[in-house]
Each structure stands twice: as structure tokens, then as C-alpha cells.
Motif scaffolding. Structure first.
Motif, mmCIF file in Angstrom:
data_model
loop_
_atom_site.group_PDB
_atom_site.id
_atom_site.type_symbol
_atom_site.label_atom_id
_atom_site.label_comp_id
_atom_site.label_asym_id
_atom_site.label_seq_id
_atom_site.Cartn_x
_atom_site.Cartn_y
_atom_site.Cartn_z
ATOM 1 N N GLY A 132 0.666 -1.221 -0.019
ATOM 2 C CA GLY A 132 0.113 -0.375 0.023
ATOM 3 C C GLY A 132 1.220 1.354 0.156
ATOM 4 O O GLY A 132 2.093 1.195 -0.298
ATOM 5 N N ARG A 133 0.157 2.810 0.007
ATOM 6 C CA ARG A 133 0.985 3.474 -0.317
ATOM 7 C C ARG A 133 0.858 4.519 0.981
ATOM 8 O O ARG A 133 -0.967 4.640 1.601
ATOM 9 N N LEU A 134 1.496 4.944 2.109
ATOM 10 C CA LEU A 134 0.461 5.559 2.913
ATOM 11 C C LEU A 134 0.468 7.262 2.356
ATOM 12 O O LEU A 134 1.615 7.927 2.260
ATOM 13 N N VAL A 181 -3.781 7.757 10.839
ATOM 14 C CA VAL A 181 -2.971 7.698 9.526
ATOM 15 C C VAL A 181 -3.953 7.457 8.082
ATOM 16 O O VAL A 181 -5.003 6.775 8.581
ATOM 17 N N LEU A 182 -3.800 7.439 6.923
ATOM 18 C CA LEU A 182 -4.693 7.377 6.035
ATOM 19 C C LEU A 182 -3.437 6.590 4.906
ATOM 20 O O LEU A 182 -2.174 6.976 4.655
ATOM 21 N N PRO A 238 -8.142 -4.296 -3.315
ATOM 22 C CA PRO A 238 -9.007 -3.855 -2.426
ATOM 23 C C PRO A 238 -7.990 -5.445 -1.387
ATOM 24 O O PRO A 238 -8.674 -5.097 -0.353
ATOM 25 N N GLY A 239 -7.700 -6.287 -2.575
ATOM 26 C CA GLY A 239 -7.415 -7.354 -1.405
ATOM 27 C C GLY A 239 -5.848 -6.711 -0.939
ATOM 28 O O GLY A 239 -5.811 -7.116 0.976
ATOM 29 N N VAL A 240 -5.780 -5.991 -0.759
ATOM 30 C CA VAL A 240 -3.849 -5.532 -0.238
ATOM 31 C C VAL A 240 -4.412 -4.420 0.689
ATOM 32 O O VAL A 240 -4.007 -4.812 2.039
ATOM 33 N N ALA A 241 -5.144 -3.481 0.522
ATOM 34 C CA ALA A 241 -5.693 -3.048 1.179
ATOM 35 C C ALA A 241 -6.574 -3.619 2.702
ATOM 36 O O ALA A 241 -6.576 -3.518 3.905
ATOM 37 N N ALA A 242 -7.387 -4.691 2.503
ATOM 38 C CA ALA A 242 -7.821 -5.392 3.284
ATOM 39 C C ALA A 242 -7.048 -5.968 4.343
ATOM 40 O O ALA A 242 -7.258 -5.747 5.935
#
Length: 367
Positions: free
Chosen positions: A228-230, A238-239, A245-249
Motif C-alpha cells: 500500500g501507500r502511506l 494514518v491515511l 482491494p485485497g491489499v487494503a483489506a
């Protein structure tokens, strides 16, 4: 403009009748500035603009965009400032950048590096310049330390910047069209520490600073490790963003798991939404971002809440079942779902209408 914060309007190191200690500190500040920039003060803003071949108005726009203060007509600018101004103006003259784009480059670079410089000073340089022996002052240590660190930090900064630029360029190249470069479909997540305001009243400043640093470090590591990317950190929040979507989950669940293992860390709430996002100067905007923020605010402690679109993306990718009944079937068990999704009550949210939150957990954590 690269002007010493000690006294940007006074390039001379000393003044008649001044306090000797203040004069000495100013002298050291100017020496350190010259060491870091690689040049000494010699130009007024008007002279610097003329030497760079640009108008004073454009020069002032660039300097302010970079985050530096107006210095009147003090001789506070250096040959390095003239060169930087000439380069920016040259990009405009060559037609590679419009004037407004050049100002944006100056602003984004200035904001990013200002934060980086403040972090470096606060995190380690201030501690490293503690006088090691009685009788020594911080200024006795600062100059030789900066002299040793400067080339190494500069090389590392350029390396990281090139790496990040390569990654960002790769995302642009892979974009389907120009619209996708600005308005993209992303998974946006917020992770928020519960009860942070109460903590600020209970903890000492140093303890609070250590807690925030531990939270930001852990979150940044987990977000980067999963792909992901901070986007930014906000102290207790943190955002982050992810194309997949799988990575975010996975990031959301891992954040809860990792921070939950730390007994000193407060509970965490995570909200993730998927949809069209406007990206600008490294930040993200739009209803998807707002929805992720609202989901975070209503998420149970140490839980991840996602919206209906995110749920659809996860089920379509075969990462989560459409229902627990489907997951319990022979086909469902063979699918090896990674996540479980539990529906919660729909609720109205101001500005966003009725939202459909889903509780996201790692498979095997729900009955």
C-alpha cells in the motif's frame, strides 16, 4: 528561500553592542547554513531575481511556494538560490512546465522536504548534538556533525526519491487513460487510535511522543510491506491507499493484529472504502475518502469496517464469500477464502446518504 531562521533579515554575524552569546549563536548558524547550502549569503531578493533572469514577482512566487519567508531587501540569498530559481524558470521557458506547474513543483517539494527536515532535527539530530563533555556547547558539536552527515543523508535522500519516482511513474504508465491518472479507483483506509484525546491529558509529552512515533512507524511499515501507500499521518490517525482491494483489506487486518499485540498501544479502529478518488500533490480527495473516514469513526474497537463497494470487490476477487452459508459449503471450503464479511445495520451519514458497513476479519475469526 534558503534563509536562516535564526535571523533571516540580518546577514551579518555580529552587531555592535549586541549580546555576545547571541552573536556567537548567530555566527554558528550562518556557518552551518553555508555548509549545508554550499554557498554564503550575498544577494538581496531583487539581485537574485535579476541574476537568475526572472522577474521579482515570479521569484517571490517560487520562494513563497517553497515555504520561505519574505526577507525584505536583506542580503540573505545565495548563489544556490539563484541557480535553483534559474532552473525552475528554465523549465518554464523550455515549455516543459507551465508557470503554474512550476509553482506546484516548488510548493510540493518545499512542503515535503520541510517536514522531512523537521523530522530529522526532532528525531535524531537534536539528540546527537547534545554536548558530550562538560564545557562544550551544542554549537561546538553541530558543525562537525553536520559536515559528516550531510553527504550521506543527501545521497540517501536522492536514492529514496528516485525509487519513489520510479514507482509513481510506473503507476502512471500503467494507467488506462489521462483521466485515470487524476481520478482513479482506489481502496482508501483510515486507521485511528481510540481515546487519543484522553491520552494527551494523561501522558507526559515525552511518553505521548513515543507512542505516536511507535504508532506511525508500525503503521508505515505494515502499509509498505503489503504494497500500500502511506498518504499522510495525523498524529493519532494514518491515511493509506492501495490499488488492490485485497491489499487494503490485508493492511487493515494486519494493523489491528500488530498494534493489538502491543499492550502499551490503545485500541485501533480501521475504515476502508473503495471507489473513485481524486489525487493531487500526493494527497487524495473525494467522497470515497470521506466515506472511509466516516466508517473509521463508527468502527468497533480493534475492528475493520468496509463499505458495500469494497465488499463487492473482495467477493468478486474470490477473497471473501458472498455469505457464510456459501463459505461453509464444499465449494466454499475449497475456495480457501482469506477474509470473512459480516453485515452491520445500514445507517444514514450526513453528506453521504445511507451507508452499508461490513465488518471485515481474517477468515476463521468469525463463526
Amino acid at each position: 528561500m534558503t534563509v536562516s531562521e535564526a535571523d533571516p533579515g540580518r546577514p551579518e554575524a555580529t552587531a555592535a553592542g549586541g549580546d555576545p552569546a547571541e552573536d556567537e549563536a548567530q555566527n554558528v548558524a550562518l556557518r552551518v547554513e553555508a555548509l549545508i547550502i554550499g554557498a554564503e549569503r550575498q544577494y538581496t531578493p531583487f539581485q537574485a531575481a535579476r541574476a537568475a533572469g526572472v522577474s521579482l514577482d515570479l521569484a517571490s512566487r517560487f520562494w513563497r511556494a517553497m515555504g520561505f519567508p519574505d526577507v525584505g531587501q536583506a542580503r540573505a540569498l545565495t548563489e544556490a538560490d539563484v541557480l535553483a530559481l534559474r532552473r525552475l524558470a528554465g523549465l518554464v521557458e523550455a515549455g516543459l512546465l507551465s508557470e503554474s506547474m512550476a509553482v506546484q513543483v516548488a510548493r510540493s517539494t518545499g512542503q515535503t522536504t520541510a517536514r522531512l527536515a523537521d523530522w530529522q532535527i526532532d528525531s535524531f539530530l537534536e539528540r546527537l548534538t547534545e554536548p558530550p563533555e562538560p564545557g562544550m556547547t551544542r554549537t561546538d558539536v553541530a558543525y562537525p556533525l553536520v559536515e559528516l552527515l550531510l553527504p550521506e543523508l543527501q545521497e540517501f535522500l536522492v536514492y529514496v526519491w528516485r525509487r519513489q519516482l520510479a514507482a509513481a511513474t510506473g503507476r502512471v504508465v500503467q494507467a488506462q487513460d489521462d483521466t485515470e491518472m487524476v481520478d482513479r479507483r482506489l481502496a482508501i483506509g483510515f486507521a485511528d487510535l481510540v481515546g487519543f484525546t484522553r491520552l494527551t491529558r494523561r501522558l507526559e509529552e515525552e511518553q505521548l511522543g513515543e507512542l505516536v512515533e511507535a504508532f506511525e512507524t508500525t503503521a508505515a511499515d505494515q502499509i509498505a510491506a503489503q504494497g500500500g501507500r502511506l498518504i499522510k499521518t495525523l498524529g493519532d490517525e494514518v491515511l493509506f491507499a492501495a490499488d488492490d482491494p485485497g491489499v487494503a483489506a490485508d493492511i487493515g487486518v494486519r494493523l489491528v493484529e500488530t498494534l493489538g499485540d502491543d499492550p502499551m498501544m490503545p485500541e485501533l479502529r480501521v475504515g476502508i472504502a473503495f471507489g473513485t478518488v481524486t489525487t493531487r500533490m500526493g494527497d487524495v480527495f473525494g467522497n470515497t475518502v470521506n466515506l472511509a473516514s466516516r466508517l473509521t469513526s463508527i468502527a468497533p474497537k480493534d475492528m475493520v469496517l468496509v463499505d458495500g463497494v469494497m465488499r463487492e470487490e473482495l467477493t468478486a476477487a474470490g477473497l471473501a464469500p458472498h455469505s457464510e452459508k456459501a463459505a461453509d459449503s464444499a465449494d466454499g471450503r475449497a475456495a480457501g477464502y482469506r477474509f470473512a464479511l459480516q453485515p452491520l445495520y445500514q445507517r444514514p451519514v450526513r453528506g453521504l446518504g445511507i451507508i452499508e458497513p461490513w465488518l471485515l476479519t481474517r477468515r476463521g475469526e468469525t463463526g
